[in-house]
Design an enzyme around this catalytic site. Structure first.
Site, short mmCIF file in Angstrom:
data_model
loop_
_atom_site.label_atom_id
_atom_site.label_comp_id
_atom_site.label_asym_id
_atom_site.label_seq_id
_atom_site.Cartn_x
_atom_site.Cartn_y
_atom_site.Cartn_z
CB THR A 137 -0.89 -0.01 1.27
OG1 THR A 137 -1.53 1.24 1.41
CG2 THR A 137 -0.08 -0.27 2.53
CG ASP A 138 -1.18 5.00 -0.88
OD1 ASP A 138 -1.70 4.36 0.04
OD2 ASP A 138 -1.79 5.87 -1.53
CD GLU A 139 -3.31 3.48 4.61
OE1 GLU A 139 -3.06 3.40 5.81
OE2 GLU A 139 -4.46 3.46 4.15
CE1 TYR A 186 -3.36 -2.65 5.71
CE2 TYR A 186 -3.23 -0.30 5.24
CZ TYR A 186 -3.30 -1.61 4.79
OH TYR A 186 -3.31 -1.87 3.44
CE LYS A 190 -0.02 -4.57 2.89
NZ LYS A 190 -0.43 -5.89 2.30
P1 NAD Z 1 -9.80 -7.17 2.18
O1 NAD Z 1 -9.79 -6.91 3.65
O2 NAD Z 1 -11.02 -6.89 1.39
O3 NAD Z 1 -9.46 -8.71 1.93
C1 NAD Z 1 -8.44 -9.38 2.63
C2 NAD Z 1 -8.62 -10.89 2.37
O4 NAD Z 1 -7.55 -11.55 3.08
C3 NAD Z 1 -9.93 -11.45 2.91
O5 NAD Z 1 -10.51 -12.29 1.95
C4 NAD Z 1 -9.51 -12.23 4.15
O6 NAD Z 1 -10.35 -13.34 4.43
C5 NAD Z 1 -8.11 -12.68 3.77
N1 NAD Z 1 -7.28 -12.95 4.94
C6 NAD Z 1 -7.11 -12.16 6.04
N2 NAD Z 1 -6.30 -12.76 6.92
C7 NAD Z 1 -5.92 -13.95 6.37
C8 NAD Z 1 -5.08 -15.01 6.78
N3 NAD Z 1 -4.47 -14.98 7.98
N4 NAD Z 1 -4.90 -16.05 5.95
C9 NAD Z 1 -5.53 -16.11 4.75
N5 NAD Z 1 -6.36 -15.14 4.32
C10 NAD Z 1 -6.55 -14.08 5.12
O7 NAD Z 1 -8.54 -6.42 1.62
P2 NAD Z 1 -8.35 -5.63 0.23
O8 NAD Z 1 -8.83 -4.26 0.40
O9 NAD Z 1 -8.83 -6.47 -0.88
O10 NAD Z 1 -6.74 -5.56 0.19
C11 NAD Z 1 -5.99 -6.65 -0.35
C12 NAD Z 1 -4.51 -6.32 -0.26
O11 NAD Z 1 -4.24 -5.12 -0.98
C13 NAD Z 1 -4.02 -6.08 1.16
O12 NAD Z 1 -2.75 -6.65 1.27
C14 NAD Z 1 -3.97 -4.57 1.29
O13 NAD Z 1 -2.98 -4.18 2.21
C15 NAD Z 1 -3.60 -4.19 -0.13
N6 NAD Z 1 -4.06 -2.85 -0.57
C16 NAD Z 1 -5.39 -2.50 -0.43
C17 NAD Z 1 -5.81 -1.25 -0.92
C18 NAD Z 1 -7.26 -0.82 -0.83
O14 NAD Z 1 -7.57 0.32 -1.15
N7 NAD Z 1 -8.18 -1.68 -0.43
C19 NAD Z 1 -4.89 -0.38 -1.52
C20 NAD Z 1 -3.55 -0.77 -1.60
C21 NAD Z 1 -3.15 -2.02 -1.15
O1 DAU Z 2 -4.17 4.01 0.56
C1 DAU Z 2 -4.39 2.65 0.45
C2 DAU Z 2 -5.23 2.18 1.62
O2 DAU Z 2 -6.54 2.66 1.40
C3 DAU Z 2 -5.23 0.66 1.80
O3 DAU Z 2 -3.93 0.24 2.09
C4 DAU Z 2 -6.18 0.25 2.93
O4 DAU Z 2 -6.24 -1.16 3.00
C5 DAU Z 2 -7.55 0.80 2.60
O5 DAU Z 2 -8.43 0.50 3.66
C6 DAU Z 2 -7.49 2.31 2.38
O6 DAU Z 2 -7.19 3.00 3.62
P1 DAU Z 2 -7.96 4.35 4.06
O7 DAU Z 2 -7.86 4.46 5.52
O8 DAU Z 2 -7.52 5.50 3.23
O9 DAU Z 2 -9.47 3.96 3.57
P2 DAU Z 2 -10.89 4.19 4.25
O10 DAU Z 2 -11.92 3.83 3.25
O11 DAU Z 2 -10.98 3.57 5.61
O12 DAU Z 2 -10.94 5.77 4.47
C7 DAU Z 2 -10.80 6.68 3.38
C8 DAU Z 2 -10.79 8.08 3.96
O13 DAU Z 2 -12.09 8.38 4.49
C9 DAU Z 2 -9.84 8.26 5.14
O14 DAU Z 2 -9.29 9.56 5.09
C10 DAU Z 2 -10.73 8.10 6.37
C11 DAU Z 2 -12.05 8.66 5.88
N1 DAU Z 2 -13.25 8.04 6.49
C12 DAU Z 2 -13.35 6.69 6.46
C13 DAU Z 2 -14.45 6.05 6.97
C14 DAU Z 2 -14.56 4.54 6.95
C15 DAU Z 2 -14.27 8.82 7.01
O15 DAU Z 2 -14.18 10.06 7.02
N2 DAU Z 2 -15.35 8.19 7.53
C16 DAU Z 2 -15.49 6.84 7.54
O16 DAU Z 2 -16.52 6.32 8.05
#
Ligand code: NAD
Ligand code: DAU
Length: 380
Positions: A137-139, A186, A190
């Protein structure tokens, strides 16, 4: 059937993972795709109902932290490529329960790395033709300043190379060599997993690759994340909890564009390299929320602005990163990838999908998740 490749995708029942699994199963009928997922609260096999009968797909319920099991599965399925997405992914949950994040994201990644190393080293060709692709992730890079806090006013147009949202809120970006500076449990977990992946390359020669992507949006995202949560709350006329002043900035990418990037990098990326993936599409939360409200109201046939009164400012997220902005020029220049969707199209498609798939949402938001959600916002 003899498959050309046996690819293990971890976390394939989650949001991004399900899009990657679907893309690979459909695009590569000669690959066997093994989806390994623990099915935590975030894993949902309903995300894959349309491909689960395909002959080149199989599902294994397992925990990535279970090293013995992972090692046995590597042998059983003769895995030659890993795309590792399984993780705990929600920042708010990491603030409440950091241990689970360290266990899954750090120890789980280490267990996969070690299983891959041992299995591949035992083969005559060793690491030849193998790939361990870690999705990050970019985080991990920390947070950027808002050097133009006023930003720009909607409506916007966005294309990959000339986006009004590129540099909308600041001129500095996360690059592949930006120093790691994670702030949440988180992102710290990562970051640690990314370091282990690179260490396995540098120490043992494991053929690794890492990508760091910005915020994804689209179908099948668990409704604890901003966009699906707000779409569902608008539909049910529930409050929309905006953290702080809603001025944090995120860079949004349509999830299928991320899946396409993963496909390209898995096949053509250079071993040991890092690639940033982003949408050149920065939005201040409150502006994005107004676009979501306008889109949902329009598609539901509500009067314009009918749901604006649901906006509810709540206590900010602890350690809330102000701005993320990814520069993905390297990926564009070296591998020719760019986002395919304009943001307006992506949001429209996304809102429509959630409104058209209410049973999917209802199954998730009944029971345990409802209780968690109430607990999360108590006192905010
Ligand atoms: P998500 O939470 O929707 O899905 C995570 C999946 O991992 C789920 O299906 C869960 O059951 C599985 N999982 C969790 N713990 C596990 C374990 N111990 N063993 C096997 N499976 C397990 O997550 P997502 O948003 O699809 O993100 C997927 C990946 O991409 C993550 O690594 C996250 O850090 C990365 N990522 C997410 C975003 C985003 O915006 N969602 C952006 C950048 C990177
Ligand atoms: O940047 C990549 C990341 O983006 C991934 O690595 C993470 O897995 C993914 O969850 C996401 O993280 P964020 O924390 O940015 O996403 P989230 O949807 O939780 O929140 C987006 C923005 O909105 C953040 O600034 C927090 C704000 N927010 C979020 C929620 C859930 C609110 O203001 N209210 C809310 O209820």
């Amino acid at each position: 059937m003899n498959f050309k490749r046996n690819i293990l995708i971890t976390g394939g029942a989650g949001f991004i993972g399900s899009h990657v699994v679907r893309l690979f199963v459909r695009k590569y009928p000669d690959y066997r795709i093994i989806n390994l997922d623990k099915l935590t609260y975030a894993g949902n096999l309903a995300n894959l109902e349309d491909i689960e009968q395909e002959p080149n797909y199989c599902f294994v319920k397992a925990d990535i932290c279970d090293f013995e099991r992972i090692y046995a599965l590597m042998q059983e399925y003769r895995i030659d490529g890993i795309i590792h997405l399984a993780a705990e992914s929600h920042v708010d949950r990491s603030i409440k329960d950091p241990f689970t994040f360290a266990r899954t994201n750090v120890m789980g990644t280490l267990s996969l790395l070690q299983a891959a190393k041992l299995y591949w080293e035992s083969l005559p060709e060793k690491f030849e033709g193998k790939r361990f692709y870690h999705i990050s992730t970019d985080e991990v890079y920390g947070a950027l300043e808002l050097t133009h806090p006023e930003g720009i006013e909607p409506p916007f147009t966005t294309t990959a190379s000339s986006s009004e949202h590129h540099q909308a809120y600041g001129t500095d970006f996360f690059y592949e060599d930006t120093k790691y500076n994670p702030h949440s449990p988180y992102s710290a977990a990562k970051a640690s997993s990314d370091h282990f992946v690179r260490a396995y390359h540098d120490t043992y020669g494991l053929p690794t690759i890492v990508t760091n992507c910005s915020n994804n949006y689209g179908p099948y995202q668990f409704p604890e994340k901003l966009i699906p949560l707000f779409i569902n709350n608008i539909r049910h006329r529930k409050p929309l909890p905006v953290y702080g002043k809603g001025e944090n900035v995120r860079d949004w990418l349509y999830v299928e564009d991320h899946a396409r990037a993963i496909d390209l990098i898995f096949h053509e990326g250079k071993t040991a390299e890092t690639y940033n993936i982003g949408g050149f599409n920065e939005w201040k939360n409150i502006d994005l929320i107004k676009v979501i409200i306008a889109t949902v109201d329009r598609l539901l046939g509500n009067a314009e602005g009918a749901s604006l009164d649901l906006i509810t400012y709540v206590t900010d997220r602890a350690g809330h990163d102000l701005r993320y902005a990814i520069d993905s020029t390297k990926l564009q220049k070296e591998l020719g990838w760019e986002p395919s969707l304009q943001f307006e199209e992506g949001i429209e498609k996304t809102v429509r999908w959630y409104l058209d798939n209410q049973p999917w949402m209802d199954r998730i938001t009944s029971g345990e998740y409802e209780k968690y959600y109430e607990e999360m916002y108590k006192g905010r």
